[in-house]
Design a protein around this motif. Sequence first.
Motif, short mmCIF file in Angstrom:
data_model
loop_
_atom_site.label_atom_id
_atom_site.label_comp_id
_atom_site.label_asym_id
_atom_site.label_seq_id
_atom_site.Cartn_x
_atom_site.Cartn_y
_atom_site.Cartn_z
N ALA A 1 8.19 29.57 -5.55
CA ALA A 1 6.14 29.18 -5.29
C ALA A 1 5.88 28.13 -6.20
N GLY A 2 6.50 27.83 -7.07
CA GLY A 2 6.18 27.06 -8.24
C GLY A 2 5.15 27.32 -9.10
N GLY A 3 5.12 28.49 -9.41
CA GLY A 3 4.02 29.59 -9.58
C GLY A 3 3.84 29.74 -11.38
N VAL A 4 5.23 29.08 -11.98
CA VAL A 4 5.14 29.39 -13.25
C VAL A 4 5.55 27.56 -13.49
N ILE A 5 4.63 27.70 -14.89
CA ILE A 5 5.27 26.59 -15.88
C ILE A 5 5.15 26.81 -17.42
N VAL A 6 6.05 26.61 -17.71
CA VAL A 6 6.21 26.36 -19.20
C VAL A 6 6.05 25.15 -20.32
N ASN A 7 5.82 25.88 -21.53
CA ASN A 7 6.20 25.16 -22.67
C ASN A 7 4.42 23.75 -22.27
N LEU A 8 3.20 24.26 -22.25
CA LEU A 8 1.87 22.90 -22.25
C LEU A 8 1.45 23.28 -23.57
N LYS A 9 1.28 21.71 -24.00
CA LYS A 9 1.11 21.82 -25.79
C LYS A 9 -0.13 21.35 -26.04
N ASN A 10 -1.00 21.64 -25.14
CA ASN A 10 -2.54 20.90 -25.24
C ASN A 10 -3.64 21.24 -24.30
N PRO A 11 -4.84 21.10 -24.16
CA PRO A 11 -5.58 21.83 -23.04
C PRO A 11 -5.82 20.85 -21.77
N THR A 12 -5.68 20.13 -22.07
CA THR A 12 -5.19 18.46 -21.27
C THR A 12 -3.73 19.06 -20.01
N GLU A 13 -3.24 19.44 -21.07
CA GLU A 13 -1.71 20.10 -19.94
C GLU A 13 -2.31 21.39 -19.30
N VAL A 14 -2.66 22.42 -20.28
CA VAL A 14 -3.16 23.60 -19.91
C VAL A 14 -3.68 23.11 -18.07
N ILE A 15 -4.58 22.26 -18.38
CA ILE A 15 -5.68 21.98 -17.03
C ILE A 15 -5.09 21.87 -15.74
N ASN A 16 -4.43 20.48 -16.51
CA ASN A 16 -3.06 19.66 -15.15
C ASN A 16 -2.17 21.00 -14.55
N ALA A 17 -1.93 22.21 -15.11
CA ALA A 17 -0.82 22.67 -14.51
C ALA A 17 -1.31 23.59 -14.25
N TYR A 18 -2.50 24.09 -14.51
CA TYR A 18 -3.34 25.08 -13.63
C TYR A 18 -3.55 24.76 -12.20
N ASN A 19 -3.73 23.37 -11.87
CA ASN A 19 -4.13 22.54 -10.28
C ASN A 19 -2.98 22.72 -9.97
N GLN A 20 -1.92 22.34 -10.92
CA GLN A 20 -0.15 22.03 -9.92
C GLN A 20 0.33 23.68 -9.56
N ILE A 21 0.26 24.76 -10.54
CA ILE A 21 0.16 25.72 -9.94
C ILE A 21 -0.57 26.23 -8.11
N LEU A 22 -1.58 26.31 -8.62
CA LEU A 22 -2.50 26.82 -7.01
C LEU A 22 -2.05 25.20 -5.92
N GLU A 23 -1.91 23.99 -6.19
CA GLU A 23 -1.37 23.04 -5.16
C GLU A 23 0.10 23.67 -4.55
N ASN A 24 0.83 24.48 -6.18
CA ASN A 24 2.75 24.40 -5.39
C ASN A 24 2.08 25.88 -4.19
N VAL A 25 1.37 27.10 -5.20
CA VAL A 25 1.53 28.31 -3.88
C VAL A 25 1.18 28.05 -2.56
N LYS A 26 -0.17 26.91 -2.94
CA LYS A 26 -0.85 26.78 -1.41
C LYS A 26 0.10 26.15 -0.19
N LYS A 27 0.92 25.36 -0.73
CA LYS A 27 2.08 24.72 -0.33
C LYS A 27 3.66 25.25 0.67
N PHE A 28 3.39 26.86 -0.77
CA PHE A 28 4.38 27.89 -0.49
C PHE A 28 4.41 29.07 0.83
#
Length: 231
Positions: A73-100
């Motif tokens: 479902a695009g619900g796993v994002i690995v290897n995030l290295k800083n807070p900005t990447e975490v925030i982007n991945a957070y929103n990306q997962i919500l978007e992926n899952v909503k699409k799924f």
Amino acid sequence: MNQTSKIISQAKKEGRKTLLEPEAKMICREYGIPVTEFRVASNEKEAAKYADEIGYPIVLKIVSLDIIHKSDAGGVIVNLKNPTEVINAYNQILENVKKFNANAKIVGILVQEMAPNSTEVIVGAVKDPQFGQTVMFGLGGIFVEILKDVNFRIAPINIDDAKEMITQLKAYPLLQGFRNTPPSDIEALEGILCSTSRLVMDHPEIKELDLNPVIAYQKGAKTVDARIILE
Ligand code: ADP
Ligand code: MG
């Protein structure tokens, strides 16, 4: 009452058979099965704060009863290295899952420690209608899916049973170390198998348990994904 019984009775009360990954991991932890450190965040700011507390690199995952295979479902994002990447991945997962699955009810986002790469193994338990609780062990990926190189035992198992389940695999030489693959901590894996046996014997209402994968190191091992299904 222990944590495991509390989590199981809460799920029953809610009329559900599936435990969420954080619940399954809390149960594992109570039984001495090593798991990646984790927190459940309910907004992006909280996710970044938890990531700072846990330490980078970080993995984010969807927590939802409606999403069983999280990566599909695009619900796993690995290897995030800083807070900005975490925030982007957070929103990306919500978007992926909503699409799924537009109707998926989201409990939160799991923020967890990223376990370094190493040999991936699988530990499982299934309640057989005839034999009762059984425990399973194999290597991850093609070893299980294509070669069916797995061993089962009827629970309860002892440390000698666990050792046999591991050493009698066709792929055992890989666990002993082969070319670029370092040797795995067999004792740690035996411990996980025995703890799994103890867990499902203590809780006969567990119908299925899946630790997939457990990452095995030269010293120790860590469960990065856990699933428990109740009867
Ligand atoms: P699912 O099986 O529901 O798709 P997983 O939690 O198993 O989701 O994540 C998919 C894959 O991502 C895992 O098989 C593993 O390779 C990797 N992964 C997940 N969590 C971690 C972690 N904490 N550390 C390292 N790798 C991870
Ligand atoms: Mg998995």
